[in-house]
Design a protein around this motif. Structure first.
Motif, PDB file in Angstrom:
ATOM      1  N   TRP A   1      -5.724  -0.438   4.459  1.00 52.63           N
ATOM      2  CA  TRP A   1      -5.379   0.988   4.421  1.00 52.63           C
ATOM      3  C   TRP A   1      -5.154   1.530   5.821  1.00 52.63           C
ATOM      4  O   TRP A   1      -4.269   2.363   6.040  1.00 52.63           O
ATOM      5  CB  TRP A   1      -6.477   1.794   3.712  1.00 52.63           C
ATOM      6  CG  TRP A   1      -6.417   1.696   2.222  1.00 52.63           C
ATOM      7  CD1 TRP A   1      -7.330   1.132   1.392  1.00 52.63           C
ATOM      8  CD2 TRP A   1      -5.347   2.156   1.399  1.00 52.63           C
ATOM      9  NE1 TRP A   1      -6.914   1.207   0.095  1.00 52.63           N
ATOM     10  CE2 TRP A   1      -5.708   1.842   0.054  1.00 52.63           C
ATOM     11  CE3 TRP A   1      -4.147   2.815   1.627  1.00 52.63           C
ATOM     12  CZ2 TRP A   1      -4.893   2.150  -1.036  1.00 52.63           C
ATOM     13  CZ3 TRP A   1      -3.319   3.121   0.545  1.00 52.63           C
ATOM     14  CH2 TRP A   1      -3.696   2.790  -0.768  1.00 52.63           C
TER      15      TRP A   1
ATOM     16  N   THR B   1     -14.263   3.014   3.135  1.00 53.12           N
ATOM     17  CA  THR B   1     -12.937   3.334   2.603  1.00 53.12           C
ATOM     18  C   THR B   1     -12.511   2.313   1.557  1.00 53.12           C
ATOM     19  O   THR B   1     -12.044   2.668   0.467  1.00 53.12           O
ATOM     20  CB  THR B   1     -11.889   3.367   3.732  1.00 53.12           C
ATOM     21  OG1 THR B   1     -12.284   4.333   4.696  1.00 53.12           O
ATOM     22  CG2 THR B   1     -10.507   3.723   3.200  1.00 53.12           C
TER      23      THR B   1
ATOM     24  N   CYS C   1       0.831  -1.208   0.000  1.00 52.84           N
ATOM     25  CA  CYS C   1       0.000   0.000   0.000  1.00 52.84           C
ATOM     26  C   CYS C   1       0.862   1.253   0.000  1.00 52.84           C
ATOM     27  O   CYS C   1       1.857   1.322   0.715  1.00 52.84           O
ATOM     28  CB  CYS C   1      -0.901   0.035   1.228  1.00 52.84           C
ATOM     29  SG  CYS C   1      -2.045  -1.344   1.352  1.00 52.84           S
TER      30      CYS C   1
ATOM     31  N   ASP D   1     -10.021  -4.298   2.358  1.00 52.31           N
ATOM     32  CA  ASP D   1      -9.154  -3.258   1.823  1.00 52.31           C
ATOM     33  C   ASP D   1      -9.089  -2.069   2.765  1.00 52.31           C
ATOM     34  O   ASP D   1      -8.028  -1.446   2.921  1.00 52.31           O
ATOM     35  CB  ASP D   1      -9.665  -2.819   0.445  1.00 52.31           C
ATOM     36  CG  ASP D   1      -9.721  -3.971  -0.533  1.00 52.31           C
ATOM     37  OD1 ASP D   1      -8.854  -4.056  -1.418  1.00 52.31           O
ATOM     38  OD2 ASP D   1     -10.655  -4.811  -0.408  1.00 52.31           O
TER      39      ASP D   1
ATOM     40  N   PRO E   1      -0.047   5.013   0.823  1.00 51.95           N
ATOM     41  CA  PRO E   1      -1.071   5.990   1.222  1.00 51.95           C
ATOM     42  C   PRO E   1      -0.965   7.315   0.472  1.00 51.95           C
ATOM     43  O   PRO E   1      -1.970   7.999   0.289  1.00 51.95           O
ATOM     44  CB  PRO E   1      -0.803   6.186   2.724  1.00 51.95           C
ATOM     45  CG  PRO E   1      -0.071   4.957   3.145  1.00 51.95           C
ATOM     46  CD  PRO E   1       0.768   4.565   1.962  1.00 51.95           C
TER      47      PRO E   1
ATOM     48  N   LYS F   1     -12.445   4.106  -2.287  1.00 52.56           N
ATOM     49  CA  LYS F   1     -11.171   4.789  -2.504  1.00 52.56           C
ATOM     50  C   LYS F   1     -10.807   4.845  -3.989  1.00 52.56           C
ATOM     51  O   LYS F   1     -10.294   5.835  -4.481  1.00 52.56           O
ATOM     52  CB  LYS F   1     -10.048   4.108  -1.710  1.00 52.56           C
ATOM     53  CG  LYS F   1      -8.831   4.998  -1.484  1.00 52.56           C
ATOM     54  CD  LYS F   1      -7.888   4.404  -0.460  1.00 52.56           C
ATOM     55  CE  LYS F   1      -6.716   5.317  -0.175  1.00 52.56           C
ATOM     56  NZ  LYS F   1      -7.067   6.483   0.655  1.00 52.56           N
TER      57      LYS F   1
ATOM     58  N   LEU G   1      -2.938   0.413  -4.187  1.00 51.51           N
ATOM     59  CA  LEU G   1      -2.903  -0.837  -3.425  1.00 51.51           C
ATOM     60  C   LEU G   1      -2.613  -1.967  -4.411  1.00 51.51           C
ATOM     61  O   LEU G   1      -3.374  -2.185  -5.358  1.00 51.51           O
ATOM     62  CB  LEU G   1      -4.224  -1.071  -2.703  1.00 51.51           C
ATOM     63  CG  LEU G   1      -4.333  -2.307  -1.796  1.00 51.51           C
ATOM     64  CD1 LEU G   1      -5.258  -2.042  -0.618  1.00 51.51           C
ATOM     65  CD2 LEU G   1      -4.853  -3.526  -2.577  1.00 51.51           C
TER      66      LEU G   1
END
Length: 313
Positions: free
Chosen positions: A310, A120, A21, A306, A23, A124, A28
């Motif tokens: 995150w 999320t 991941c 997921d 951010p 996302k 991802l």
């Protein structure tokens, strides 16, 4: 990139995601994603306890996942447990078993936290798409509970209610230890009554009808999509971001409710662990679409798992 592992242990299934991941970019990269039907919530609605055989099935899956996590060299692991383990009197036994195998304590999260992770994970990657208008309503139909989340970039309102494919099946479709096959009109009406009451409850805090795009998550929704797409076998790539009309969902739900166990089991894309509970799950989805007037559901394979990943990254 941070290599993380996320485990989502629900009422019907336990799932693992190992991913890299970033951010900063929202990227991802999935390395391993797997699901095992363990039916942890077996009998919880009736007994208030996790059954010994359900715990052993779950621990066996944890041992498999521990090997996968080690193989990929994930730097961080988060284990989230949802509805069944919130409700059970003997949840300490579950916690100890997971810690012994994976070395982390399962976080028995609240329904609101569950909703935040689901939102999320599901939305996302939808950012910037001009064919899907916000706000979104993300609906995560699990085994024991269903999460409703309305939001744009962030969650505006969320609610978890106790309707799910396993809970509805065990509460209304099991007679003398067996699932009625197919269910009677009275049994279907009883499930619908429970769903409608739960939707009333959800609408007290979540403006369901304000959403412009319905995003559906979890096995009941993805299985309905697989049937709608007439897939010969389960194909995650084909299912992800498919759009299924309400009329098609109604057609599939009606077929599932009048089908036999053998007919449902013969569907190529049907996981064996969903054969007995898919009709109730589909009915939850259809009822939601009818309540809010949604013409279609956007199906997402990216969900709470997921979102958990995150949160770790």
């Amino acid at each position: 990139m941070t290599r993380v592992a996320a485990v989502d242990c629900g009422t019907n299934s336990i799932r693992l995601l190992v991913a890299d991941c970033d951010p900063a970019t929202g990227e991802l990269v999935e390395l391993d994603r797997r699901m095992t039907i363990v039916r942890l919530g077996q009998g919880v609605d009736r007994t208030g306890r996790l059954a010994p055989e359900a715990l052993e099935r779950t621990f066996a899956a944890c041992r498999e996942y521990a090997a996968v996590i080690k193989e990929h060299g994930a730097e961080r692991l988060r284990f989230v447990a949802t509805s069944a383990s919130r409700d059970a009197e003997n949840r300490d036994e579950f916690v100890r078993g997971v810690m012994d195998i994976l070395g982390v304590e399962p976080e028995v999260i609240t329904g609101d936290q569950e909703a935040e992770f689901s939102f999320t994970g599901a939305t996302k990657e939808l950012t910037g798409r001009d064919d899907l208008t916000r706000p979104y309503l993300v609906v995560d139909i699990g085994g024991g509970s269903t999460e409703f989340v309305v939001g744009d970039d962030h969650v505006r309102a969320a609610r978890s209610v106790d309707i799910g494919c396993v809970r509805m099946t065990e509460r209304h479709l099991v007679h003398d230890g067996k699932v009625t096959d197919p269910p009677t009109e009275e049994q279907v009406a009883a499930i619908r009554a429970d769903i409608e009451a739960a939707l009333d409850l959800a609408e007290r805090t979540v403006p369901l009808r304000e959403a412009h795009t319905l995003v559906g998550l979890a096995g009941s929704v993805t299985t309905v999509s697989a049937i709608a797409l007439e897939l010969p076998e389960y194909d995650s790539a084909a299912i992800h971001h498919s759009r299924i009309s309400r009329d098609r969902v109604r057609e599939i739900t009606e077929w599932l409710l009048r089908s036999t166990h053998a007919e449902r089991a013969a569907v190529g894309a049907m996981h064996p662990g969903r054969v007995d509970v898919i009709a109730a799950g589909a009915l939850v989805l259809l009822s939601i679409m009818e309540r809010i007037g949604a013409q279609e559901v956007v199906v997402s394979e990216h969900d709470i798992l997921d979102g958990i990943a995150w949160s770790v990254a």
